[in-house]
Design a protein around this motif. Structure first.
Motif, short mmCIF file in Angstrom:
data_model
loop_
_atom_site.label_atom_id
_atom_site.label_comp_id
_atom_site.label_asym_id
_atom_site.label_seq_id
_atom_site.Cartn_x
_atom_site.Cartn_y
_atom_site.Cartn_z
N ASP A 52 -1.09 -33.16 -20.61
CA ASP A 52 -0.71 -33.60 -19.01
C ASP A 52 -0.95 -32.73 -17.72
OD1 ASP A 52 -0.75 -36.01 -16.87
OD2 ASP A 52 1.84 -35.10 -17.69
N GLY A 53 0.17 -31.53 -18.05
CA GLY A 53 -0.10 -30.71 -17.60
C GLY A 53 -0.94 -29.60 -16.97
N LEU A 54 -1.91 -30.02 -17.70
CA LEU A 54 -3.63 -29.11 -17.38
C LEU A 54 -4.21 -29.90 -16.72
CD1 LEU A 54 -4.23 -27.60 -20.73
CD2 LEU A 54 -3.49 -26.38 -18.42
N LEU A 55 -3.87 -31.38 -16.00
CA LEU A 55 -4.88 -31.99 -15.09
C LEU A 55 -5.15 -30.97 -13.74
CD1 LEU A 55 -3.39 -35.66 -15.82
CD2 LEU A 55 -5.72 -34.51 -16.43
N LEU A 56 -5.82 -31.31 -13.44
CA LEU A 56 -6.14 -30.95 -12.07
C LEU A 56 -5.25 -31.44 -10.76
CD1 LEU A 56 -9.69 -30.37 -11.75
CD2 LEU A 56 -8.39 -28.57 -11.63
N ALA A 57 -5.10 -30.66 -9.65
CA ALA A 57 -4.04 -32.07 -8.63
C ALA A 57 -4.54 -32.11 -7.81
CB ALA A 57 -2.77 -30.86 -8.47
N THR A 88 -6.13 -26.71 -4.51
CA THR A 88 -5.85 -25.15 -4.85
C THR A 88 -5.76 -24.15 -4.23
OG1 THR A 88 -7.57 -24.14 -2.76
CG2 THR A 88 -8.54 -25.33 -5.11
N ILE A 89 -4.74 -22.88 -4.39
CA ILE A 89 -3.50 -22.14 -4.24
C ILE A 89 -3.55 -21.71 -3.39
CG2 ILE A 89 -3.61 -21.02 -6.31
CD1 ILE A 89 -5.59 -18.97 -5.71
N VAL A 90 -4.71 -22.13 -1.62
CA VAL A 90 -4.34 -22.28 -0.26
C VAL A 90 -3.52 -23.25 0.39
CG1 VAL A 90 -6.92 -20.86 -0.70
CG2 VAL A 90 -6.58 -23.08 0.09
N GLU A 91 -3.35 -24.39 -0.22
CA GLU A 91 -3.00 -25.31 -0.27
C GLU A 91 -1.55 -24.97 -0.19
OE1 GLU A 91 -4.99 -27.49 1.59
OE2 GLU A 91 -6.73 -27.47 0.64
N LYS A 92 -1.08 -24.15 0.44
CA LYS A 92 0.73 -23.80 0.77
C LYS A 92 1.04 -23.81 2.37
CE LYS A 92 -0.79 -18.73 0.51
NZ LYS A 92 -0.15 -17.84 -0.30
N LEU A 93 0.76 -24.88 3.24
CA LEU A 93 1.05 -24.87 4.14
C LEU A 93 2.46 -25.49 4.36
CD1 LEU A 93 -1.68 -24.59 6.52
CD2 LEU A 93 -0.22 -22.76 5.83
N PRO A 94 3.48 -25.98 4.63
CA PRO A 94 4.45 -26.77 5.40
C PRO A 94 3.61 -27.88 5.73
CG PRO A 94 5.13 -25.73 6.06
CD PRO A 94 3.99 -24.95 5.77
N THR A 116 -7.19 -21.35 -14.60
CA THR A 116 -7.60 -20.29 -14.42
C THR A 116 -9.36 -20.44 -13.46
OG1 THR A 116 -8.94 -21.06 -16.71
CG2 THR A 116 -6.85 -19.41 -16.21
N ALA A 117 -9.20 -21.97 -13.30
CA ALA A 117 -11.14 -21.74 -12.82
C ALA A 117 -10.67 -22.22 -11.05
CB ALA A 117 -11.27 -24.16 -13.24
N LYS A 118 -12.15 -21.78 -10.87
CA LYS A 118 -12.18 -21.43 -9.48
C LYS A 118 -12.52 -22.78 -8.97
CE LYS A 118 -11.19 -16.63 -9.16
NZ LYS A 118 -11.63 -15.43 -8.28
N VAL A 119 -12.48 -23.18 -7.49
CA VAL A 119 -13.40 -24.08 -6.52
C VAL A 119 -13.08 -23.35 -5.36
CG1 VAL A 119 -12.99 -26.43 -5.37
CG2 VAL A 119 -12.03 -25.65 -7.63
N ASP A 121 -13.89 -19.93 -4.59
CA ASP A 121 -13.27 -18.84 -5.02
C ASP A 121 -11.93 -18.68 -5.12
OD1 ASP A 121 -16.00 -17.51 -4.69
OD2 ASP A 121 -16.07 -17.09 -3.44
N ASN A 122 -11.39 -20.04 -4.94
CA ASN A 122 -9.39 -19.98 -5.53
C ASN A 122 -9.29 -20.81 -6.42
OD1 ASN A 122 -9.12 -19.01 -2.67
ND2 ASN A 122 -10.17 -20.91 -1.73
N TYR A 123 -8.64 -20.30 -6.87
CA TYR A 123 -7.66 -21.00 -8.20
C TYR A 123 -7.21 -22.45 -8.26
CZ TYR A 123 -7.77 -16.52 -10.49
OH TYR A 123 -8.85 -14.72 -11.34
N VAL A 124 -7.33 -23.12 -8.72
CA VAL A 124 -7.36 -24.77 -8.82
C VAL A 124 -5.71 -24.91 -8.78
CG1 VAL A 124 -9.71 -25.47 -9.31
CG2 VAL A 124 -8.19 -25.11 -11.86
N LEU A 125 -5.33 -25.78 -8.36
CA LEU A 125 -3.76 -26.50 -9.64
C LEU A 125 -3.73 -27.40 -10.43
CD1 LEU A 125 -2.63 -27.10 -5.53
CD2 LEU A 125 -2.12 -24.74 -6.65
#
Length: 457
Positions: A52-57, A88-94, A116-119, A121-125
């Motif tokens: 479950d923890g490995l599901l894409l957010a 992806t990891i770029v989604e980190k704004l308030p 470890t997968a990328k979308v 060029d950014n790693y997925v959450l």
């Protein structure tokens, strides 16, 4: 002899002797099997938890920060998973996080435990990903440190792989389909507001731009407006063209053209002694008028009415208000701050009015800060701003001035009576001419007479 006796008194392994009752052995076997089953279940649960923890957010996933619950919003145009934008990891704004109780992020660091997968060029959450940061409730409340965690991944049924083909292509709009039982798109809402503002020569199409509006910037978008409007209309059965037309016309007027979610006036007219309904609506302390003045997309007014709405929320979705008791929410304690803005004649040191070159008094802006309890959430949280309007429209029932569910009044296409439900049972509700004009223009936009499948011929 001893050997012979031992052999005679020995039994095959697993079989009971005459001195070991059958029932006792059976119980031991049951206990052993039960323990094995428990071990298997624990092993399976651990495996499922890891899976479950490995599901894409994805967009719309539920999140929490300490005790505050909210939603994750993907702001970048990326490939989709289950037709929703992939995190992806770029989604980190308030702005990526909206909390139901008004909590807001102040600063965020970097995502941890991402995939470890990328979308693009950014790693997925992943559902197990976390994001440390600092946030706080509005008002004079100390900041909190913690981390954003996913409560759900946002996915339904089973996980899907990332669609590498890119963002989905919008469906072709069917120009001949009416708005009965279907959602608005962002483009629909933009076109509606642009159309209504053009009739009054208002050039901007920005949302909730008035200075007194307490909504966070993340809620002042067409995307968020579209989400909450569609959600509210489904929930409260505003599901035909004519019901939607009347709701949009009334809410557009009440919110000052979707410019604010807070009444402009000071609210002092609602103080005890200043209004005949004050005591009956639970305004029993000086200052209750400003504390419980109009809020939300249709300006829900009075302490008693706002308490009724939050009692409804606590019954249906208590987690949205952190499972608090209604008296905790309406304790009159200063939790949030709101602006009351007005203009007065400017005076000099001697108290004389300052005049302009044409001999007219010069006005100066005054900003007063008002302390409010949790009632402020109806104005400062877009979900509550719209949901409270839908609740009043449908659920308040016979307590509305005309004694009817407003959906049923809208079905009769009577602007006067709908306006009386919203603005009070008076002969000429405030802004009746404008409300009629908005209703007429919305009918034209909807092509109501031509397309509506629910319209009675």
């Amino acid at each position: 002899m001893n050997t012979l006796n031992d052999d005679e008194n020995s039994f095959p392994k697993g079989q009971p002797s005459s001195e070991e009752p059958q029932s006792q052995n059976t119980e031991d076997l049951k206990a052993e099997n039960s323990q094995k089953m428990e071990d298997k279940r624990a092993e399976r649960a651990e495996k499922d938890s890891k899976s479950d923890g490995l599901l894409l957010a994805i967009h719309g996933a539920k999140v929490k920060f300490n005790a505050h619950l909210g939603e994750f919003k993907v702001l970048n145009d990326v490939p989709t998973t289950q037709d929703k934008l992939t995190g992806t990891i770029v989604e980190k704004l308030p702005a990526n996080f909206t909390f139901y109780d008004g909590f807001q992020m102040i600063s965020l660091t970097a995502w941890q435990d991402f995939g470890t997968a990328k979308v693009q060029d950014n790693y997925v959450l992943l559902k197990k990903s976390t994001l440390p940061g600092i946030g706080k409730m509005p008002g004079n409340i100390p900041p909190e440190t913690g981390k954003i965690e996913f409560v759900t991944s946002g996915q339904v049924n089973q996980p899907e792989s990332v669609d590498a083909k890119g963002a989905p292509v919008p469906e072709q709009k069917d120009e001949k389909k009416c708005f009965c039982d279907r959602d608005f798109t962002e483009d629909d809402i933009k076109a509606i507001i642009k159309k209504l503002r053009e009739t009054e020569k208002i050039k901007t199409i920005s949302l909730f731009y008035d200075e007194n509006c307490t909504l966070p910037e993340s809620d002042k978008t067409y995307k968020r407006l579209c989400e909450e409007l569609n959600r509210m209309m489904k929930k409260h059965n505003i599901n035909t063209c004519i019901r939607k037309i009347h709701f949009l016309a009334q809410s557009y007027h009440e919110s000052s053209r979707y410019g604010t979610t807070l009444e402009y006036s000071s609210g002092k007219k609602y103080n005890p002694g200043n209004h005949s309904d004050a005591k009956g609506m639970e305004h029993t302390f000086e200052g209750d008028g400003p504390r419980y003045k109009g809020r939300g997309i249709i300006q829900l007014t009075w302490r008693k009415t706002q308490k009724k709405y939050f009692s409804y929320v606590l019954e249906k979705e208590p987690e949205l208000l952190n499972n608090k008791k209604i008296d905790e929410l309406f304790d009159r304690k200063p939790l949030y701050k709101e602006k009351y803005i007005y203009y007065k004649d400017k005076v000099d040191d001697k108290g004389n009015k300052v005049l302009n070159t044409k001999g007219k008094p010069i006005k100066e802006k005054v900003v007063e800060i008002v302390d409010v309890d949790s009632a402020s959430l109806i104005a400062s949280n877009l979900h509550f701003a719209f949901d409270s309007a839908g609740w009043y429209w449908e659920k308040l029932g016979k307590t509305v001035p005309t004694g009817e569910n407003i959906n049923l009044v809208a079905d009769k296409d009577d602007v006067l009576r709908v306006s009386q439900c919203i603005n009070g049972k008076v002969k000429n509700p405030y802004g009746l001419k404008e409300r009629k004009e908005f209703t007429k223009n919305l009918k034209l936009f909807f092509k109501y007479d031509e397309l509506c499948i629910s319209k009675k011929k």
